[in-house]
Write an enzyme that holds these catalytic residues in place. Structure first.
Site, PDB file in Angstrom:
ATOM      1  N   HIS A 114     -19.269  34.658   9.234  1.00  0.00           N
ATOM      2  CA  HIS A 114     -20.250  33.708   9.413  1.00  0.00           C
ATOM      3  C   HIS A 114     -19.840  32.542   8.127  1.00  0.00           C
ATOM      4  CE1 HIS A 114     -23.804  34.788  11.175  1.00  0.00           C
ATOM      5  NE2 HIS A 114     -23.721  36.284  10.522  1.00  0.00           N
ATOM      6  N   CYS A 125     -24.807  28.746   9.799  1.00  0.00           N
ATOM      7  CA  CYS A 125     -23.870  28.615  11.175  1.00  0.00           C
ATOM      8  C   CYS A 125     -24.785  28.709  12.578  1.00  0.00           C
ATOM      9  CB  CYS A 125     -22.856  29.069  10.556  1.00  0.00           C
ATOM     10  SG  CYS A 125     -23.181  30.692   9.789  1.00  0.00           S
ATOM     11  N   CYS A 126     -25.492  29.980  12.142  1.00  0.00           N
ATOM     12  CA  CYS A 126     -25.732  29.755  14.196  1.00  0.00           C
ATOM     13  C   CYS A 126     -27.371  30.592  13.864  1.00  0.00           C
ATOM     14  CB  CYS A 126     -24.901  30.870  14.739  1.00  0.00           C
ATOM     15  SG  CYS A 126     -25.238  32.353  13.734  1.00  0.00           S
ATOM     16  N   CYS A 135     -20.725  34.936  14.020  1.00  0.00           N
ATOM     17  CA  CYS A 135     -20.149  34.271  15.007  1.00  0.00           C
ATOM     18  C   CYS A 135     -19.121  33.414  15.034  1.00  0.00           C
ATOM     19  CB  CYS A 135     -21.646  33.075  15.001  1.00  0.00           C
ATOM     20  SG  CYS A 135     -21.830  32.029  13.218  1.00  0.00           S
ATOM     21  N   LEU A 361       5.809 -15.721  -6.039  1.00  0.00           N
ATOM     22  CA  LEU A 361       7.154 -15.286  -6.026  1.00  0.00           C
ATOM     23  C   LEU A 361       8.459 -15.514  -5.887  1.00  0.00           C
ATOM     24  CD1 LEU A 361       4.915 -12.348  -4.007  1.00  0.00           C
ATOM     25  CD2 LEU A 361       5.828 -12.560  -6.335  1.00  0.00           C
ATOM     26  N   GLY A 362       8.225 -17.048  -5.164  1.00  0.00           N
ATOM     27  CA  GLY A 362       9.523 -17.418  -4.558  1.00  0.00           C
ATOM     28  C   GLY A 362       9.203 -18.432  -3.210  1.00  0.00           C
ATOM     29  N   GLY A 367       7.952 -22.004   3.222  1.00  0.00           N
ATOM     30  CA  GLY A 367       7.142 -22.175   2.367  1.00  0.00           C
ATOM     31  C   GLY A 367       6.916 -21.045   1.300  1.00  0.00           C
ATOM     32  N   LYS A 382       1.871 -15.679   1.620  1.00  0.00           N
ATOM     33  CA  LYS A 382       2.686 -16.550   2.294  1.00  0.00           C
ATOM     34  C   LYS A 382       2.537 -17.834   3.028  1.00  0.00           C
ATOM     35  CE  LYS A 382       6.736 -13.909   4.679  1.00  0.00           C
ATOM     36  NZ  LYS A 382       7.913 -13.831   4.067  1.00  0.00           N
ATOM     37  N   ASP A 474      16.284 -11.290  12.311  1.00  0.00           N
ATOM     38  CA  ASP A 474      17.194 -11.751  11.622  1.00  0.00           C
ATOM     39  C   ASP A 474      16.604 -10.939  10.435  1.00  0.00           C
ATOM     40  OD1 ASP A 474      18.337 -14.019   9.682  1.00  0.00           O
ATOM     41  OD2 ASP A 474      15.755 -15.112   9.104  1.00  0.00           O
TER      42      ASP A 474
HETATM   43  P1  AMP Z   1      10.393 -15.241   1.952  1.00  0.00           P
HETATM   44  O1  AMP Z   1       9.656 -16.960   2.634  1.00  0.00           O
HETATM   45  O2  AMP Z   1       9.952 -14.231   2.542  1.00  0.00           O
HETATM   46  O3  AMP Z   1      11.690 -15.727   2.601  1.00  0.00           O
HETATM   47  O4  AMP Z   1      10.285 -15.266   0.904  1.00  0.00           O
HETATM   48  C1  AMP Z   1      10.023 -15.860  -0.477  1.00  0.00           C
HETATM   49  C2  AMP Z   1      11.259 -14.910  -1.560  1.00  0.00           C
HETATM   50  O5  AMP Z   1       8.881 -14.781  -1.904  1.00  0.00           O
HETATM   51  C3  AMP Z   1      11.125 -13.470  -1.626  1.00  0.00           C
HETATM   52  O6  AMP Z   1      12.613 -13.888  -1.856  1.00  0.00           O
HETATM   53  C4  AMP Z   1      11.112 -12.484  -2.153  1.00  0.00           C
HETATM   54  O7  AMP Z   1      11.202 -13.217  -3.929  1.00  0.00           O
HETATM   55  C5  AMP Z   1       9.448 -13.303  -2.162  1.00  0.00           C
HETATM   56  N1  AMP Z   1       8.149 -12.685  -1.711  1.00  0.00           N
HETATM   57  C6  AMP Z   1       8.237 -12.169  -0.337  1.00  0.00           C
HETATM   58  N2  AMP Z   1       7.646 -11.570   0.547  1.00  0.00           N
HETATM   59  C7  AMP Z   1       7.278 -10.644  -1.408  1.00  0.00           C
HETATM   60  C8  AMP Z   1       6.751  -9.484  -1.537  1.00  0.00           C
HETATM   61  N3  AMP Z   1       6.162  -8.921  -0.146  1.00  0.00           N
HETATM   62  N4  AMP Z   1       6.618  -8.900  -2.277  1.00  0.00           N
HETATM   63  C9  AMP Z   1       6.256  -9.194  -3.253  1.00  0.00           C
HETATM   64  N5  AMP Z   1       7.877 -11.097  -3.115  1.00  0.00           N
HETATM   65  C10 AMP Z   1       8.141 -11.261  -1.780  1.00  0.00           C
END
Ligand code: AMP
Length: 610
Positions: A114, A125-126, A135, A361-362, A367, A382, A474
């Site tokens: 069971h 159960c049953c 069962c 972050l960059g 952008g 982004k 890319d």
């Molecule tokens: P990108 O526009 O994808 O070339 O990003 C420009 C910079 O932002 C990259 O070179 C990273 O240093 C930073 N970056 C982009 N996406 C991420 C992510 N998902 N996590 C951490 N850093 C990021």
């Protein structure tokens, strides 16, 4: 463990008490007593030769996790059940394994039991009364003759017969990680939750019911695994390569730290990788052992210990090295929870007011990119500069991209598309772009394992895209990112198609990535997974030179001429011949003759196992 009191005269609900269990070849004995003084008094025992079934119990019955049962006969041939709750699924499985092995030759073993318990005068159960026959078919093969006990394996065929027809087929899974639902219709998970799968027609989000709480909703399919699968153990890494295991264990530097993974050379075989600092005359290193199987189906690493299951074998080697270079110790850092395909089963649009935006972050082609948080989840945002991309086309395509999920791809979570600029929200990786990471860590990186691991991780992500017939367009070190534990993920896949910039889009443009472009791309803008393979060869070269610019200061027209005349990048100083020959393969002039990513991945594995 805790034991449910048996109250043999009436089956009324009773209480649970902590007991100390001791298993001998003849008996399961339980004691009470004082933990500190160590004085214990026997409270009862079950003679193993009288056991008729050893099985799990449907956890809802007692509102308790990890309960298993021992059904046995008294001297008067009356049947009793002992219910025991372990503290974890691991512990329960261990006890089930040992007990089943000891009782496997019992003549009184039953094919049925069971799954529930006798509560309020009926079996849960049953719904039958006290005398209703069991069962549910037992889940392991019974050895009715008196052969030596073998390994009890799951029954290969579903139970048949009238009683089993009453039990609907259910798929029950276990949660491997916590998950916090953020969307209506989704359900949070806690590690070890047992769940019934109600609808698995969507690849990434399954509708499930929590067996204990009865809650229903969607949750990520990669957060659960079949009960009994090795995936539920933190030490199991699945298809991770040998380099990945080495990098993880070397980073942790824990004596005896170990993982188990599928062997890269022999399918169906498992490999144990163990870190040790104390090997004679050697530096700290990771040793790899194949887990072998003998004729009775027992697993072993050395002839000292043989066990019917891999978890049991691992457990035994945690107690004693028994022929290994060191005793096994779990690595402190458990597996990280993986990303989910989007943030909910039906969530795509993200409300920007829920995003907590943090540092920049960059910045790249589209952008600025900022670090953000969505609840407790770290994300990268982004912020798409207006006019840099065909937004509507991208938003349509991104719905497809969100369905791509792999541990070596940057996960797309969703978009904020209701106002401008639009945001693309992705997984966040703490060490930023691979290119910068290579340049910043040149000194520490130049050991073959770390760089091979990077290349094979990128290759694994690209193999997934290749299988999904998705072309990156890319691929380069600047478009890959690095996370914790030297994890590498490929990002920006497919985005190139939505760039609105002639300098980027035509092979004559100043921003076109000429140095990563295959001849057919330079000549006819013909992109394919094979042109991604060419770019991957260049990325490998970037990795092995720790982020040098391919073709140095050569200008684009000179690069084009060089590629078209069949000349390729030179062998990097620290790149072994076998790795360079993979790069050369990627740079085969005719696209169709280049290897696929899955072929390259196999080549990496062969290098590793030499
Ligand atoms: P990108 O526009 O994808 O070339 O990003 C420009 C910079 O932002 C990259 O070179 C990273 O240093 C930073 N970056 C982009 N996406 C991420 C992510 N998902 N996590 C951490 N850093 C990021």
């Amino acid at each position: 463990m805790t034991k449910r009191s048996q109250n043999k005269r009436s089956f009324t609900p009773t209480n649970w008490k902590e007991r100390w269990f001791v298993l001998s070849p003849e008996n399961l004995i339980y004691f009470d007593g004082d933990r500190q003084s160590g004085r214990r008094k026997e409270r009862g025992r079950v003679e193993l030769s009288r056991v008729v079934a050893v099985e799990c119990v449907n956890s809802v019955v007692f509102q308790r996790d990890y309960v298993f049962q021992l059904c046995y006969l008294s001297e008067e041939k009356e049947q009793y059940v002992l219910y025991i709750a372990a503290v974890s699924g691991y512990e329960r499985d261990e006890w089930l394994g040992y007990l089943r092995r000891l009782v496997a030759a019992n003549e009184c073993l039953s094919d049925w039991y069971h799954e529930g318990a006798f509560i309020r005068n009926q079996w849960s159960c049953c719904k039958g009364g006290k005398d209703v026959a069991a069962c549910t078919a037992v889940t392991w093969t019974i050895n009715h003759n008196n052969n030596p006990p073998g390994h009890p394996t799951p029954s290969p065929t579903p139970p048949n017969g009238p009683l089993s027809d009453m039990m609907p087929h259910r798929k029950v899974v276990v949660a491997l990680y916590d998950y916090n639902a953020t969307t209506v219709g989704d359900m949070s998970l806690r590690k070890h939750d047992e769940l019934e799968v109600l609808d698995d027609t969507q690849e990434h989000w399954w509708k499930m019911r929590n067996i204990k709480t009865k809650e229903e909703g969607f949750a990520p399919s990669n957060y659960v695994r079949d009960q009994g699968s090795l995936q539920q153990y933190d030490w199991y890494l699945g298809d991770a390569t040998r380099h990945r295991a080495e990098v993880l264990l070397m980073n942790q530097e824990r004596e005896g730290g170990f993982v188990v993974r599928n062997s890269t050379t022999n399918s169906g075989i498992y490999t144990l990788s163990v870190f040790s600092k104390h090997l004679p005359r050697s530096r700290p290193q990771v040793k790899h052992y194949h887990i072998k199987k003998d004729q009775e189906g027992n697993y072993y690493l050395s002839h000292h210990i043989k066990c019917p299951t891999i978890p049991e074998l691992i457990y035994r080697h945690q107690l004693n090295p028994a022929g290994l270079c060191t005793r096994l110790r779990p690595i402190s850092q458990g597996r990280e929870a993986p990303t989910t395909a989007g943030l909910g089963h039906d969530k795509w649009e993200i409300d920007p007011s829920q995003l907590n935006l943090m540092e920049e972050l960059g910045s790249g082609q589209f952008g600025v990119v900022r670090h953000g948080k969505l609840g407790s989840l770290h994300v990268a945002v982004k912020m798409m500069k207006e006019g840099t991309m065909s937004e509507d086309e991208f938003i349509e395509e991104a719905k497809v991209m969100r369905q791509l999920r792999h541990q070596n791809l940057v996960q797309l979570y969703g978009v904020c598309s209701k106002r401008r600029p639009i945001y693309i929200v992705t997984e966040y990786l703490c060490h930023g772009s691979l290119l910068n990471y290579l340049r910043d860590n040149e000194r520490t990186l130049l050991n073959n394992t770390a760089v091979l691991d990077m290349c094979s991780q990128v290759c694994a992500g690209m193999e997934y895209l290749e299988k999904k017939k998705f072309i990156h367009r890319d691929l380069a070190a600047r478009n890959c990112l690095v996370g914790a534990n030297s994890e590498i993920k490929v990002g920006d896949f497919g985005l190139a198609r939505y760039v609105v910039d002639d300098e980027y889009n035509s092979s004559g443009g100043a921003k076109f990535p000429i140095k990563w472009a295959a001849p057919e791309v330079l000549n006819f803008m013909r992109f394919s997974s094979k042109s991604d393979v060419w770019a991957f060869g260049v990325l490998m070269w970037e990795v092995y030179t720790c982020g040098k610019m391919p073709y140095g200061r050569m200008r684009n027209p000179e690069v084009v001429e060089m590629v078209q005349s069949g000349r390729v990048l030179e062998q990097p100083r620290y790149c072994p011949d076998d790795v360079y020959s993979i790069m050369q393969h990627c740079w085969t002039p005719v696209a169709e003759s280049r290897p696929s990513f899955s072929e390259i991945l196999i080549q990496f594995m062969n290098i590793a196992d030499e």
